[in-house]
Design an enzyme around this catalytic site. Structure first.
Site, short mmCIF file in Angstrom:
data_model
loop_
_atom_site.label_atom_id
_atom_site.label_comp_id
_atom_site.label_asym_id
_atom_site.label_seq_id
_atom_site.Cartn_x
_atom_site.Cartn_y
_atom_site.Cartn_z
N ASP A 13 45.37 46.95 74.91
CA ASP A 13 44.37 46.76 75.61
C ASP A 13 44.31 47.69 76.90
O ASP A 13 43.76 47.51 78.00
CB ASP A 13 44.21 45.11 76.10
CG ASP A 13 44.14 44.19 74.98
OD1 ASP A 13 43.46 44.73 74.24
OD2 ASP A 13 44.51 43.22 75.24
N LYS A 16 42.21 52.35 75.15
CA LYS A 16 42.55 53.39 74.35
C LYS A 16 41.20 53.63 73.72
O LYS A 16 40.71 54.85 73.66
CB LYS A 16 43.40 52.78 73.13
CG LYS A 16 44.84 52.47 73.50
CD LYS A 16 45.34 51.92 72.27
CE LYS A 16 44.83 50.56 71.90
NZ LYS A 16 45.30 49.51 72.68
N GLY A 40 41.28 45.13 69.33
CA GLY A 40 39.98 44.95 69.71
C GLY A 40 39.63 45.98 70.76
O GLY A 40 40.40 46.05 71.88
N HIS A 41 38.89 46.58 70.31
CA HIS A 41 38.51 47.97 70.96
C HIS A 41 37.31 48.20 71.56
O HIS A 41 36.26 48.12 70.72
CB HIS A 41 38.86 49.29 70.21
CG HIS A 41 39.96 49.38 69.71
ND1 HIS A 41 40.83 50.33 69.01
CD2 HIS A 41 41.25 48.75 70.27
CE1 HIS A 41 42.12 50.04 68.80
NE2 HIS A 41 42.57 49.17 69.63
N GLN A 217 46.76 48.38 69.30
CA GLN A 217 48.01 47.69 70.04
C GLN A 217 48.63 48.75 70.95
O GLN A 217 48.05 49.70 71.46
CB GLN A 217 49.01 47.43 69.14
CG GLN A 217 48.73 46.10 68.20
CD GLN A 217 47.71 46.48 67.27
OE1 GLN A 217 48.35 47.11 66.29
NE2 GLN A 217 46.68 45.72 67.23
P1 GDP Z 1 42.00 49.03 73.89
O1 GDP Z 1 42.33 47.60 73.24
O2 GDP Z 1 43.21 49.84 74.41
O3 GDP Z 1 40.91 49.80 73.44
O4 GDP Z 1 41.18 48.33 75.27
P2 GDP Z 1 40.22 46.83 75.22
O5 GDP Z 1 39.01 47.53 74.96
O6 GDP Z 1 40.61 45.75 74.56
O7 GDP Z 1 40.52 46.49 76.88
C1 GDP Z 1 39.96 47.33 77.80
C2 GDP Z 1 38.82 47.03 78.82
O8 GDP Z 1 38.85 47.70 79.92
C3 GDP Z 1 37.57 46.98 78.12
O9 GDP Z 1 36.62 45.58 78.48
C4 GDP Z 1 37.10 48.33 78.51
O10 GDP Z 1 35.58 48.42 78.66
C5 GDP Z 1 37.64 48.29 79.95
N1 GDP Z 1 37.73 49.65 80.82
C6 GDP Z 1 38.31 50.36 80.23
N2 GDP Z 1 38.56 51.53 81.05
C7 GDP Z 1 38.28 51.18 82.38
C8 GDP Z 1 37.73 51.41 83.70
O11 GDP Z 1 38.45 52.49 83.96
N3 GDP Z 1 37.52 50.48 84.67
C9 GDP Z 1 37.17 49.31 84.36
N4 GDP Z 1 36.60 48.48 85.13
N5 GDP Z 1 37.04 48.85 82.99
C10 GDP Z 1 37.68 49.60 82.14
P1 IMO Z 2 44.56 46.53 70.90
O1 IMO Z 2 44.38 47.35 69.65
C1 IMO Z 2 46.63 43.29 72.79
C2 IMO Z 2 49.32 40.94 70.34
C3 IMO Z 2 49.12 39.40 70.01
C4 IMO Z 2 50.39 38.82 69.84
C5 IMO Z 2 51.34 39.91 69.05
C6 IMO Z 2 51.29 39.97 67.55
O2 IMO Z 2 43.31 45.77 71.10
O3 IMO Z 2 45.12 46.71 71.86
P2 IMO Z 2 49.56 40.12 65.49
O4 IMO Z 2 48.23 39.54 65.44
O5 IMO Z 2 49.59 41.53 65.83
O6 IMO Z 2 50.79 39.44 64.55
O7 IMO Z 2 50.16 39.73 66.98
O8 IMO Z 2 50.73 41.22 69.48
N1 IMO Z 2 48.47 41.91 69.89
C7 IMO Z 2 47.47 42.34 70.87
N2 IMO Z 2 47.83 42.47 72.32
N3 IMO Z 2 45.98 43.93 72.17
C8 IMO Z 2 46.07 43.98 70.87
O9 IMO Z 2 45.24 45.26 70.24
C9 IMO Z 2 46.68 43.27 70.12
N4 IMO Z 2 47.18 43.21 68.78
C10 IMO Z 2 48.07 42.33 68.64
O10 IMO Z 2 48.46 38.92 70.83
O11 IMO Z 2 51.39 38.60 70.84
MG MG Z 3 42.18 45.69 72.65
#
Ligand code: GDP
Ligand code: IMO
Ligand code: MG
Length: 443
Positions: A13, A16, A40-41, A217
């Protein structure tokens, strides 16, 4: 021709997808190399807000080829739903390719994941699917396209699975005929997207295309290098891109690490710089109720939050050989009087000061307490800034502090969720590898 691998430096999270989306414009191919629907991206852009689980974030550009690579695991009904949702949002799926080698998450994998979870998994069947892959008892995308192949595998696999489900976990059994028909049906629906992605990537490299490898991840969830056993079951580290996409190490020109300006973690496991969830700093970092609140994209769980951990980040820089890093969510720190960074650990038993970890296993981290350094907050707005000059001096100082602590240059600073909310410090699409050539021995 430039190939960049984007991988998370923390516990996932990190943002990426935002960075992948930002760089996708300059790439022709975007390849997801590991993980499954546990990811979850989120991408936010003019066209709307998009949440991806399996499909590479580059799909928002209609002219890109987006590959779900051989190293991923796919839950077909979930992927079909993701495809449907994108269609509803008027996104073309013309460029989507699915590797025939990717493994399938079967219904018993998700059931077993929920029944046997000990790490706070996402419940998406990831661990059991990779377990069966390693046990050489997995079902692959290609098997869904051929009845004889699927039936033969199910005849071998299902009786044992049913026995485990019933006798050990008291879970319902699955009927071979029903599963076979249901998964052949999924196969039919996915068939238009299934392709020989290895050949496509090889041809892409031969013709000098730009390629982005998108990790899911993050390093600290890596099955080998993460906070084991509180990890996922694949290799999110940059090296995982080679295994998961089907290219060798010489195919990668630049390794870009993504870090949030603070830390978050979903699920169980050690988190040395964690702030208690009720602490006012935790509430501020989580930004409850805002569009950017720290709640899991996949499971909706509240993310644990803490300060930036430079010890673990330095470790991540090493195991990924990051060429440069992106720092995201700097705007989240705008309102803090003081910002802390974990600069070292103290070993609770020996009192040793640790700056570089030999590994990040949970047992070692549980013996460490964080040493925090305070930095003065900038107390002004960085949100949506697009130029380094627009950042207050103390925010720049914070970024320099991180770069110095990690001994790696910052290539991108993200100041908001949208594509435009970015400061590019270094163009990453300029580290070119020459296209493939033949030798001329006979002349
Ligand atoms: P990922 O799994 O690494 O792709 O990240 P996620 O999408 O799960 O979580 C990142 C969250 O931060 C999302 O809600 C993005 O829209 C948000 N986000 C990404 N970059 C920024 C930033 O620079 N500032 C803010 N406020 N939100 C951001
Ligand atoms: P993105 O790509 C954050 C965490 C779960 C758990 C551990 C193992 O959005 O960054 P799993 O279901 O993979 O066997 O769970 O890894 N986890 C994540 N945490 N972002 C993710 O993906 C994750 N994918 C798995 O919460 O602790
Ligand atoms: Mg994510």
């Amino acid at each position: 021709m430039v190939s960049i691998v984007i991988s998370g430096g923390q516990w996932g999270d990190e943002g990426k997808a935002k960075i992948t989306d930002l760089l996708s414009e300059q790439a022709e191919y975007i390849v997801r190399y590991q993980g499954g629907a546990n990811a979850g991206h989120t991408v936010s852009c003019q066209a709307g807000l998009f949440k991806f689980h399996l499909i590479p974030s580059g799909i928002l550009f209609s002219d890109k080829i987006c590959i779900i690579g051989p190293g991923t695991v796919i839950e077909p009904s979930f992927l079909l739903k993701e495809i449907e949702n994108l269609k509803k949002q008027n996104i073309s799926l013309k460029g989507l390719r699915i590797s025939q080698l990717a493994h399938i998450t079967m219904p018993w994998h998700s059931a077993l994941d929920k029944a046997t979870d000990t790490v706070g998994s996402t419940g998406r069947g990831i661990g059991p699917t990779y377990t069966d892959k390693a046990k050489r008892a997995g079902i692959q995308v290609k098997d869904l396209l051929q009845e004889s192949s699927l039936r033969a595998k199910l005849e071998k696999i299902l009786p044992k699975q049913n026995q485990t489900l019933r006798q050990i976990h008291g879970l319902p059994e699955y009927k071979l005929e029903e599963v076979c028909q249901e998964y052949l049906n999924f196969g039919q629906q996915l068939q238009p997207f299934v392709s020989d992605t290895l050949n496509e990537l090889f041809e892409a490299r031969k013709s000098g295309k730009n390629i982005l490898y998108e990790g899911a991840q993050g390093t600290l969830l890596d099955i080998t290098f993460g906070t084991y056993p509180f990890v996922t079951s694949s290799n999110p580290v940059a090296g995982g891109a080679c295994i998961g996409a089907g290219v060798g190490p010489t195919a990668i020109d630049y390794s870009l690490g993504i870090f949030k300006a603070f830390s978050t973690r979903v699920g169980d496991g050690p988190f040395p710089s964690e702030i208690h969830f009720e602490d006012e700093n935790a509430v501020k970092l989580r930004q409850d109720g805002t569009q950017w609140a720290e709640f899991g994209t996949t499971t909706g769980r509240m993310r644990r939050v803490g300060w930036f951990d430079a010890v673990l980040a330095r470790y991540a820089v090493r195991v990924n050989s990051f060429s440069g890093i992106a720092i995201t969510k700097i705007d989240t720190l705008d309102a803090f009087d003081e910002i802390y960074v974990c600069v070292a650990y103290r070993h609770k038993l020996t009192n040793e000061i640790i700056q570089n970890l030999p590994h990040a296993s949970a047992d070692l981290l549980s013996q460490c307490e964080p040493i925090l350094q305070s930095l003065e907050g900038w107390k002004s707005n960085t949100h949506k800034a697009t130029n380094l000059k627009d950042l207050p001096p103390l925010a720049r100082k914070y970024l320099d502090f991180l770069s110095n602590s990690l001994e790696v240059p910052i290539s991108i600073v993200s100041t908001g969720p949208d594509r435009e909310h970015s400061i590019i410090l270094k163009e990453v699409f300029c580290y070119s590898n020459p296209p493939l050539k033949r030798s001329r021995i006979c002349e």
